[in-house]
Design an enzyme around this catalytic site. Structure first.
Site, PDB file in Angstrom:
ATOM      1  N   CYS A   2     -14.044 -24.308  19.393  1.00  0.00           N
ATOM      2  CA  CYS A   2     -15.083 -24.888  20.232  1.00  0.00           C
ATOM      3  C   CYS A   2     -14.617 -26.242  20.739  1.00  0.00           C
ATOM      4  O   CYS A   2     -13.685 -26.835  20.211  1.00  0.00           O
ATOM      5  CB  CYS A   2     -16.381 -25.058  19.435  1.00  0.00           C
ATOM      6  N   ARG A  27     -11.985 -24.198  25.642  1.00  0.00           N
ATOM      7  CA  ARG A  27     -12.002 -24.023  24.198  1.00  0.00           C
ATOM      8  C   ARG A  27     -13.144 -23.125  23.741  1.00  0.00           C
ATOM      9  O   ARG A  27     -13.233 -22.777  22.559  1.00  0.00           O
ATOM     10  CB  ARG A  27     -12.111 -25.388  23.509  1.00  0.00           C
ATOM     11  N   TRP A  74     -17.396 -21.112  21.302  1.00  0.00           N
ATOM     12  CA  TRP A  74     -16.825 -19.767  21.247  1.00  0.00           C
ATOM     13  C   TRP A  74     -17.305 -19.172  19.934  1.00  0.00           C
ATOM     14  O   TRP A  74     -16.936 -19.640  18.858  1.00  0.00           O
ATOM     15  CB  TRP A  74     -15.295 -19.819  21.297  1.00  0.00           C
ATOM     16  N   ASN A  98     -16.984 -27.584  14.868  1.00  0.00           N
ATOM     17  CA  ASN A  98     -15.910 -26.660  15.215  1.00  0.00           C
ATOM     18  C   ASN A  98     -15.258 -26.229  13.913  1.00  0.00           C
ATOM     19  O   ASN A  98     -14.847 -27.069  13.117  1.00  0.00           O
ATOM     20  CB  ASN A  98     -14.885 -27.340  16.124  1.00  0.00           C
ATOM     21  N   GLY A  99     -15.171 -24.917  13.683  1.00  0.00           N
ATOM     22  CA  GLY A  99     -14.555 -24.426  12.453  1.00  0.00           C
ATOM     23  C   GLY A  99     -15.369 -23.313  11.822  1.00  0.00           C
ATOM     24  O   GLY A  99     -16.245 -22.713  12.446  1.00  0.00           O
ATOM     25  N   GLU A 477       5.628 -11.099  27.207  1.00  0.00           N
ATOM     26  CA  GLU A 477       4.772 -12.187  27.667  1.00  0.00           C
ATOM     27  C   GLU A 477       4.137 -11.863  29.013  1.00  0.00           C
ATOM     28  O   GLU A 477       2.947 -12.132  29.233  1.00  0.00           O
ATOM     29  CB  GLU A 477       5.586 -13.482  27.755  1.00  0.00           C
ATOM     30  N   LYS A 481       0.104 -11.732  29.819  1.00  0.00           N
ATOM     31  CA  LYS A 481      -0.544 -12.497  30.883  1.00  0.00           C
ATOM     32  C   LYS A 481      -1.444 -11.592  31.720  1.00  0.00           C
ATOM     33  O   LYS A 481      -2.569 -11.954  32.061  1.00  0.00           O
ATOM     34  CB  LYS A 481       0.497 -13.160  31.796  1.00  0.00           C
ATOM     35  N   GLU A 484      -4.550 -10.584  29.774  1.00  0.00           N
ATOM     36  CA  GLU A 484      -5.457 -11.708  29.539  1.00  0.00           C
ATOM     37  C   GLU A 484      -6.338 -12.005  30.739  1.00  0.00           C
ATOM     38  O   GLU A 484      -7.546 -12.199  30.602  1.00  0.00           O
ATOM     39  CB  GLU A 484      -4.647 -12.982  29.214  1.00  0.00           C
ATOM     40  N   HIS A 500      11.457   8.295  23.577  1.00  0.00           N
ATOM     41  CA  HIS A 500      10.997   8.540  22.209  1.00  0.00           C
ATOM     42  C   HIS A 500       9.478   8.566  22.115  1.00  0.00           C
ATOM     43  O   HIS A 500       8.910   8.280  21.059  1.00  0.00           O
ATOM     44  CB  HIS A 500      11.579   7.480  21.268  1.00  0.00           C
ATOM     45  N   LYS A 600      -8.855 -21.103  24.228  1.00  0.00           N
ATOM     46  CA  LYS A 600      -7.500 -21.641  24.320  1.00  0.00           C
ATOM     47  C   LYS A 600      -6.894 -21.954  22.960  1.00  0.00           C
ATOM     48  O   LYS A 600      -5.744 -21.628  22.695  1.00  0.00           O
ATOM     49  CB  LYS A 600      -7.537 -22.912  25.171  1.00  0.00           C
TER      50      LYS A 600
END
Length: 605
Positions: A2, A27, A74, A98-99, A477, A481, A484, A500, A600
């Site tokens: 957060c 965040r 969040w 936050n936590g 990566e 992206k 996301e 395979h 983030k």
């Protein structure tokens, strides 16, 4: 995960906090709220949704005050609704958090809180415990509460009978604080305070900070006054704004030539890599028998490129481990294992805990982070700071490539320390590394061409990406992206593995992104591409501009990359993959900077 903000001073706290929360929204953006402590008591405004929804509520209610705390959430505990939004209030206590509080159920039972709480959050439980202990002495109440709670927390607290004061305490979850021209400010992120000052400090764990309009004081939990260690922001504060771009992600992609140069050039002296400023002794690089890279997500993908470089050039074994799995897989690390921890924020909880574990096992450690004074930097034996500056978009771009730049430098210094290269070999490598900013700028000049290429996968349900060696590492990566920011299902595969099982997923018109930049693997990669084309796949190919294709008409689209030595081709290729993801998201009309369900900085396990 957060964003928190607190301000006390002569200015209007509401406006300062709303502006700061918009900067911190990456965040967390499930809900947002502010609390103002003024002559009429404490006013709380909060709402599920974005900060803009909170701003509209404040325009309607017009709260007033010069001391306040704010939060953008969040959700980790309790659903997304107005009641679960922060701030939380219990008696005379108002706080933001936050936590994760791990023992909230035990606390609820011990202090008989059942039926007295209005939210489903663990955060409100902390407010209730603080109220239980509060009898006029904030420090005593905070100390006694902190000794009772288990978990991670960054708390900003206001007491009704302590006008103009904000108290803060933390464990793991970050808080930075600063004095402003007209007061004092705290936040979970430096980006929120740079509009006011470039001088700040990182709160140590288990210390209590008191902010008042003309003063900042810090005490340890024993009540002894503690000295503040001041830091200075060393990046252009304008990087905290969009600078005319529609989204931070595009701006941050475009900044890469500059920030990569700022990362590598100060660490190049007379053509050789130099870490004397970081005080990293050569024996750390020369004596290790193996390397273990600990990271999550994008940072882990940077580690995979580092693994390929180090194993090819140095010839020692490198493990790249997901930090979230590290301690649960019986890791084998010891004094002969160099641990490299990579994190943009320096606060990634899984990486931090894994690093602490490795250090207990006696491993020397180097962290690669982007934020001065971050928890991972403090926990590491040595730290190398990238020069990416603030990265506001949730999807990482410039942080990733600056991490790669550091890994290239480390590899070269390790080759020097082990006396593996001649002067000519080192010179050629460093000259090519110094070209990276220039080459990436050339790619960015073709931004609109890449935009057109992105249109070929705009309406895809599934996208597959194939490559070998270093190409495969960067496609992991690139695929992340795209997932996301566009919500398209995308997977990267080592192209040799197609036969395979994976090739069963290829159907007519399936978009496939293929990267071919490694000369020794070119013929095999092109053969794998023909295999998917024969099943009807539409291939978007990234290849060096000097390569000749006998049958280029078979490709849906081809992008020609500026030529570098194979070892360095991941840099220009990465920037193309970033832009493809960005433009797909942009053209789909999505919120590029704030993808759904993501935050983030991951500060909870």
């Amino acid at each position: 995960m957060c964003g928190i903000i607190g301000y006390t001073g002569r200015d209007n706290a509401k406006d300062i906090m709303l502006d700061a929360l918009e900067l911190l929204e990456y965040r967390g953006y499930d809900s947002a709220g502010i609390a103002l402590l003024g002559e009429d008591g404490t006013q709380i405004m909060k709402r599920a949704g974005r900060v803009n929804d909170l701003r509209n509520l404040c325009e309607e209610k017009k709260p007033v005050g010069n001391c306040g705390i704010g939060h953008t959430r969040w959700a980790t505990h309790g659903g997304v609704c107005d009641e679960n939004a922060h701030p939380h209030r219990f008696g005379k206590i108002t706080l933001i958090h936050n936590g994760i509080i791990e023992n909230y159920r035990e606390l609820t039972e011990k202090y008989e809180l059942e039926g007295k709480l209005v939210s489903e959050t663990d955060s409100e439980v902390v407010a209730a415990v603080l109220e239980h202990f509060y009898s006029g002495d904030p420090y005593s109440a905070i100390r006694r509460t902190v000794l009772k709670i288990k978990g991670t927390f960054a708390l900003a607290i206001m007491f009704d009978d302590q006008p103009g004061k904000i108290f803060a305490v933390r464990n793991v979850s970050p808080i930075v604080a600063a004095a402003t021209k007209d007061g004092a400010i705290l936040s979970s992120d430096v980006a929120a305070i740079v509009p006011f000052t470039t001088d700040y400090f990182v709160m140590p764990e288990f210390h209590v900070v008191c902010l008042s309009p003309g003063n900042i004081e810090m005490f340890d939990l024993s009540g002894d006054k503690a000295e503040i260690e001041w830091l200075k922001v060393d990046w252009d504060v304008s990087r905290s704004s969009k600078g005319g771009y529609p989204f931070f992600m595009e701006k941050e992609i475009m900044e890469q030539p500059q920030v990569i140069g700022e990362t590598i050039y100060p660490r190049m002296k007379e053509g050789i890599p130099d870490f004397s400023k970081e005080e990293i002794p050569d024996h750390i690089l020369a004596d290790c028998k193996r390397i273990c890279v600990i990271a999550c997500g994008t940072a882990m993908h940077a580690g995979l490129v580092g693994k390929s470089l180090i194993q090819a050039i140095i010839g020692i074994h490198v493990d790249v481990v997901m930090a979230s799995e590290f301690m649960y897989n019986d890791p084998v690390v010891d004094k002969n294992t160099l641990v490299i921890a990579i994190s943009q924020s320096g606060e990634t909880i899984d990486t931090l805990e894994a690093l602490k574990f490795a250090r207990k096992c006696g491993s020397p450690s180097i962290s690669i982070v982007n934020v001065k004074g971050a928890s991972i930097a403090r926990a590491s034996e040595y730290v190398i700071y990238t020069s990416a500056g603030p990265e506001i978009a949730v999807a990482s771009t410039k942080a990733y490539t600056t991490q790669l730049a550091v890994l290239y430098l480390l590899t070269a210094r390790m080759a020097m320390a082990r006396k593996l290269w001649s002067k000519q070999e080192l010179s050629e490598y460093m000259k090519e590394l110094s070209r990276v900013p220039e080459v990436m700028a050339k790619v960015l000049e073709k931004k609109e061409e890449i935009h057109r290429l992105a249109g070929s996968i705009l309406n895809a349900k599934d996208v597959f990406m194939i490559g070998r060696g270093l190409d495969y590492s960067i496609l992991l990566e690139g695929s992340l992206k795209l997932k996301e920011v566009s919500y398209i299902h995308s997977e990267a595969y080592a192209s040799g593995e197609l036969k395979h099982g994976t090739i069963a997923l290829i159907t007519e018109d399936t978009p496939v992104v293929a990267v071919v930049t490694q000369d020794k693997l070119k013929s095999k990669e092109l053969s794998n591409i023909r295999e998917v084309q024969s099943r009807g796949a539409r291939v978007l190919l990234l290849i060096k501009e000097n390569e000749k294709l006998e049958d280029d008409g078979r490709f849906a689209n081809v992008f020609r990359l500026p030529v570098m030595a194979d070892t360095f081709m991941v840099m220009p290729a990465s920037i193309v993959l970033q832009l493809i993801a960005y433009f797909v998201s942009l053209d789909k009309g999505l919120d590029v900077d704030k993808p759904r369900n993501l935050a983030k900085v991951v500060t909870v396990e």
